[in-house]
Design an enzyme around this catalytic site. Sequence first.
Site, mmCIF file in Angstrom:
data_model
loop_
_atom_site.group_PDB
_atom_site.id
_atom_site.type_symbol
_atom_site.label_atom_id
_atom_site.label_comp_id
_atom_site.label_asym_id
_atom_site.label_seq_id
_atom_site.Cartn_x
_atom_site.Cartn_y
_atom_site.Cartn_z
ATOM 1 N N GLY A 174 -12.446 -0.313 2.835
ATOM 2 C CA GLY A 174 -12.793 -1.713 2.637
ATOM 3 C C GLY A 174 -11.708 -2.510 1.926
ATOM 4 O O GLY A 174 -10.732 -1.964 1.417
ATOM 5 N N ASP A 175 -11.893 -3.805 1.921
ATOM 6 C CA ASP A 175 -11.066 -4.761 1.160
ATOM 7 C C ASP A 175 -11.921 -6.037 1.140
ATOM 8 O O ASP A 175 -13.147 -5.949 1.280
ATOM 9 C CB ASP A 175 -9.699 -4.957 1.830
ATOM 10 C CG ASP A 175 -8.688 -5.670 0.933
ATOM 11 O OD1 ASP A 175 -8.075 -5.013 0.093
ATOM 12 O OD2 ASP A 175 -8.526 -6.916 1.049
ATOM 13 N N SER A 234 -10.509 6.957 -2.819
ATOM 14 C CA SER A 234 -10.600 7.130 -1.362
ATOM 15 C C SER A 234 -9.960 8.457 -0.952
ATOM 16 O O SER A 234 -10.492 9.183 -0.107
ATOM 17 C CB SER A 234 -9.881 5.987 -0.636
ATOM 18 O OG SER A 234 -10.710 4.854 -0.534
ATOM 19 N N GLN A 254 0.826 -1.207 0.000
ATOM 20 C CA GLN A 254 0.000 0.000 0.000
ATOM 21 C C GLN A 254 0.873 1.275 0.000
ATOM 22 O O GLN A 254 0.478 2.296 -0.562
ATOM 23 C CB GLN A 254 -0.921 -0.030 1.230
ATOM 24 C CG GLN A 254 -2.160 0.841 1.101
ATOM 25 C CD GLN A 254 -3.294 0.202 0.307
ATOM 26 O OE1 GLN A 254 -3.562 -0.979 0.476
ATOM 27 N NE2 GLN A 254 -3.949 0.967 -0.539
ATOM 28 N N THR A 282 -12.057 0.914 -8.157
ATOM 29 C CA THR A 282 -10.936 -0.020 -8.357
ATOM 30 C C THR A 282 -11.073 -0.735 -9.700
ATOM 31 O O THR A 282 -10.110 -0.807 -10.484
ATOM 32 C CB THR A 282 -10.851 -1.032 -7.200
ATOM 33 O OG1 THR A 282 -10.931 -0.321 -5.969
ATOM 34 C CG2 THR A 282 -9.552 -1.813 -7.250
ATOM 35 N N LYS A 309 1.773 1.860 -3.686
ATOM 36 C CA LYS A 309 0.551 2.112 -4.452
ATOM 37 C C LYS A 309 0.041 3.523 -4.173
ATOM 38 O O LYS A 309 -0.280 4.275 -5.094
ATOM 39 C CB LYS A 309 -0.508 1.084 -4.034
ATOM 40 C CG LYS A 309 -1.807 1.209 -4.782
ATOM 41 C CD LYS A 309 -2.950 0.470 -4.092
ATOM 42 C CE LYS A 309 -2.646 -1.005 -3.865
ATOM 43 N NZ LYS A 309 -3.865 -1.766 -3.510
ATOM 44 N N ASN A 341 -16.346 -6.724 -5.257
ATOM 45 C CA ASN A 341 -16.368 -5.315 -5.653
ATOM 46 C C ASN A 341 -15.467 -5.019 -6.852
ATOM 47 O O ASN A 341 -15.903 -4.404 -7.824
ATOM 48 C CB ASN A 341 -15.973 -4.444 -4.449
ATOM 49 C CG ASN A 341 -15.803 -2.993 -4.834
ATOM 50 O OD1 ASN A 341 -14.694 -2.540 -5.079
ATOM 51 N ND2 ASN A 341 -16.904 -2.279 -4.938
ATOM 52 N N LYS A 348 -2.731 -1.052 6.582
ATOM 53 C CA LYS A 348 -3.731 -2.086 6.272
ATOM 54 C C LYS A 348 -4.182 -2.711 7.581
ATOM 55 O O LYS A 348 -3.424 -2.723 8.555
ATOM 56 C CB LYS A 348 -3.116 -3.174 5.375
ATOM 57 C CG LYS A 348 -4.141 -3.989 4.623
ATOM 58 C CD LYS A 348 -4.517 -3.302 3.332
ATOM 59 C CE LYS A 348 -5.667 -3.993 2.638
ATOM 60 N NZ LYS A 348 -5.847 -3.416 1.278
HETATM 61 P P1 NDP Z 1 -14.735 -8.750 -2.168
HETATM 62 O O1 NDP Z 1 -14.835 -9.304 -0.804
HETATM 63 O O2 NDP Z 1 -15.781 -7.821 -2.647
HETATM 64 O O3 NDP Z 1 -14.616 -9.934 -3.237
HETATM 65 C C1 NDP Z 1 -13.608 -10.868 -3.159
HETATM 66 C C2 NDP Z 1 -13.789 -11.868 -4.275
HETATM 67 O O4 NDP Z 1 -12.644 -12.704 -4.348
HETATM 68 C C3 NDP Z 1 -14.967 -12.798 -4.059
HETATM 69 O O5 NDP Z 1 -15.487 -13.196 -5.289
HETATM 70 C C4 NDP Z 1 -14.322 -13.943 -3.312
HETATM 71 O O6 NDP Z 1 -15.050 -15.145 -3.391
HETATM 72 C C5 NDP Z 1 -12.997 -14.048 -4.005
HETATM 73 N N1 NDP Z 1 -11.998 -14.603 -3.065
HETATM 74 C C6 NDP Z 1 -11.622 -14.077 -1.876
HETATM 75 N N2 NDP Z 1 -10.725 -14.852 -1.261
HETATM 76 C C7 NDP Z 1 -10.544 -15.895 -2.073
HETATM 77 C C8 NDP Z 1 -9.739 -17.046 -2.010
HETATM 78 N N3 NDP Z 1 -8.942 -17.280 -0.939
HETATM 79 N N4 NDP Z 1 -9.779 -17.900 -3.058
HETATM 80 C C9 NDP Z 1 -10.596 -17.662 -4.127
HETATM 81 N N5 NDP Z 1 -11.383 -16.582 -4.238
HETATM 82 C C10 NDP Z 1 -11.353 -15.731 -3.239
HETATM 83 O O7 NDP Z 1 -13.292 -8.074 -2.234
HETATM 84 P P2 NDP Z 1 -12.732 -7.002 -3.269
HETATM 85 O O8 NDP Z 1 -13.356 -7.199 -4.596
HETATM 86 O O9 NDP Z 1 -12.817 -5.683 -2.623
HETATM 87 O O10 NDP Z 1 -11.191 -7.398 -3.320
HETATM 88 C C11 NDP Z 1 -10.650 -8.296 -4.296
HETATM 89 C C12 NDP Z 1 -9.162 -8.081 -4.400
HETATM 90 O O11 NDP Z 1 -8.900 -6.733 -4.808
HETATM 91 C C13 NDP Z 1 -8.376 -8.258 -3.109
HETATM 92 O O12 NDP Z 1 -7.095 -8.754 -3.416
HETATM 93 C C14 NDP Z 1 -8.243 -6.840 -2.581
HETATM 94 O O13 NDP Z 1 -7.124 -6.700 -1.723
HETATM 95 C C15 NDP Z 1 -8.029 -6.094 -3.886
HETATM 96 N N6 NDP Z 1 -8.314 -4.668 -3.882
HETATM 97 C C16 NDP Z 1 -9.517 -4.173 -3.458
HETATM 98 C C17 NDP Z 1 -9.768 -2.811 -3.527
HETATM 99 C C18 NDP Z 1 -11.087 -2.231 -3.163
HETATM 100 O O14 NDP Z 1 -11.268 -1.017 -3.338
HETATM 101 N N7 NDP Z 1 -12.039 -2.995 -2.692
HETATM 102 C C19 NDP Z 1 -8.742 -1.863 -3.991
HETATM 103 C C20 NDP Z 1 -7.541 -2.502 -4.473
HETATM 104 C C21 NDP Z 1 -7.352 -3.837 -4.402
HETATM 105 P P3 NDP Z 1 -15.904 -15.659 -2.124
HETATM 106 O O15 NDP Z 1 -17.118 -14.774 -2.089
HETATM 107 O O16 NDP Z 1 -16.221 -17.062 -2.440
HETATM 108 O O17 NDP Z 1 -15.045 -15.499 -0.924
HETATM 109 O O1 2IT Z 2 -5.939 -2.535 -1.571
HETATM 110 C C1 2IT Z 2 -6.460 -1.399 -1.625
HETATM 111 O O2 2IT Z 2 -5.914 -0.467 -2.221
HETATM 112 C C2 2IT Z 2 -7.761 -1.202 -0.983
HETATM 113 N N1 2IT Z 2 -8.305 -2.163 -0.446
HETATM 114 C C3 2IT Z 2 -8.388 0.159 -0.950
HETATM 115 C C4 2IT Z 2 -7.804 0.976 0.160
HETATM 116 C C5 2IT Z 2 -8.480 2.306 0.392
HETATM 117 O O3 2IT Z 2 -8.056 2.938 1.382
HETATM 118 O O4 2IT Z 2 -9.364 2.718 -0.341
#
Ligand code: NDP
Ligand code: 2IT
Length: 448
Positions: free
Chosen positions: A168-169, A380, A114, A212, A117, A243, A129
């Site tokens: 969130g994450d 954010s 982070q 994202t 990034k 998301n 984080k």
């Molecule tokens: P969500 O919780 O909304 O979605 C996560 C997705 O990934 C779900 O479909 C989930 O499936 C799947 N998943 C999670 N863990 C696993 C696993 N161990 N094996 C297989 N599938 C898995 O999270 P986000 O969409 O917010 O985050 C997804 C990725 O993006 C993460 O790596 C996060 O760190 C990254 N990210 C998120 C940001 C954000 O703004 N939200 C910003 C930048 C990066 P299931 O429902 O079955 O668990």
């Molecule tokens: O991995 C990431 O960059 C996030 N989950 C978003 C972090 C944020 O503060 O919006």
Amino acid sequence: MDIQNEYLRGLMERVAARNPAEPEFHQAVKEVLISLSPVVEARPEYITEGVMDCLVEPERTIKFRVPWEDDQGKIHVNRGFRIQFSSAIGPYKGGLRFHPSVYEGIIKFLGFEQIFKNSLTGLPIGGGKGGSDFDPKGKSDTEVMRFCQSFMNELFKYIGPDTDVPAGDIGVGAREIGYLFGQYKRLANEFNGVLTGKGLTYGGSLARKEATGYGLCYFTDNMLKAAGKSFEGATVVISGSGNVALYACEKATALGGKVVAMSDSNGYVYDKDGIDLSLMKQIKEVERKRIKVYAERRPGVEYHEGCSGVWQIPCQIALPCATQNELDEASAKALIQNGCFAVAEGANMPCTPEAVDVIQAAGLLFAPAKAANAGGVAVSALEMSQNSMRFSWTFQEVDDRLKTIMTDLYHNAANAAEKYGMAGNLVAGANIAGFLKVADSMLAYGLV
Ligand code: NDP
Ligand code: 2IT
């Protein structure tokens, strides 16, 4: 690949020894130290002034007990974490992850990434984080609320709009942010921008939910165009259906791509006609059901158990948007064999180092997470700006800023790679460009 610079090689050994049994953190640090070897050779003061040693050690680690009561009156105890990694260029900033796999090493790798990034966004935000090994899956809204309130009872002591701003994450979306913000507001007796990803009625930013996924596609679009390619007419495979994945699907489709597969941790769906996003959103965002239900409701869609099989589906553009190390060397080879020409990371560290090596060696375009998924945290930071001004921008204004940020970010990473003799290597470029701003700020402060 190994770390070229001898000092950094030694530093990596110390990191591994001082952070035992945290392979994800070691992996994230090693990748950065490989990229930074030519930089410290050109600028040895980063080593002699202690910047490199400080950078791999979090400024502060907070670890706490989170007791909560389920709907049957049974008590559960989870672990909470917040790692405040670097405040060199702004307040600690980064998401909270609620997933049973969370332990200190996961939060440390995410917090470390982070830093770079957030620097790459060009906005004044440090790196942090947090999260918990709590699993929101299958819990009622009231159970999630009680957990979030208990989590915030401890976390609120350490955060603030100018100190540390979580978001969130995985497992932390609009519902969780609402419960967390409500409890913070009550405890602190203040209404401020302490969290981002807030609801639109209480200080959230338009386009944060989309940011994202949209940002990933804006970055990818820049990378593709520089190589004379585009989303137009390309078949796209996306892992995950949370998301990031949902809004990557939306924007990839708007840019002319056809998304034929998405997944969750149980399995994946193959929809040769192109994903029906409104159905997918209904199942995932509204009903919180498994992806299997999508195949049950839409004729002609195949469902397969097991999530890594998604990479066997032929595509030109692959967007891993689920979790760390979800795309390994065998999956990368399958993508290459099937004619894929670009891989862009929406999740954090979704490709294993071996996968990245084969992808780059085969000459595919590769967009690393730190750069490609920075759109979420960038918006954010725009939410923080709007909260400070007590004013809101329109969706269009935020989206335009996001597009500009991702375009600038692409060029900064590409230029840094070229400057250090690694033209086309966006992994190196992103690590270097992100590092320089943080490192020069640390030099300016002296030893702190
Ligand atoms: P969500 O919780 O909304 O979605 C996560 C997705 O990934 C779900 O479909 C989930 O499936 C799947 N998943 C999670 N863990 C696993 C696993 N161990 N094996 C297989 N599938 C898995 O999270 P986000 O969409 O917010 O985050 C997804 C990725 O993006 C993460 O790596 C996060 O760190 C990254 N990210 C998120 C940001 C954000 O703004 N939200 C910003 C930048 C990066 P299931 O429902 O079955 O668990
Ligand atoms: O991995 C990431 O960059 C996030 N989950 C978003 C972090 C944020 O503060 O919006």
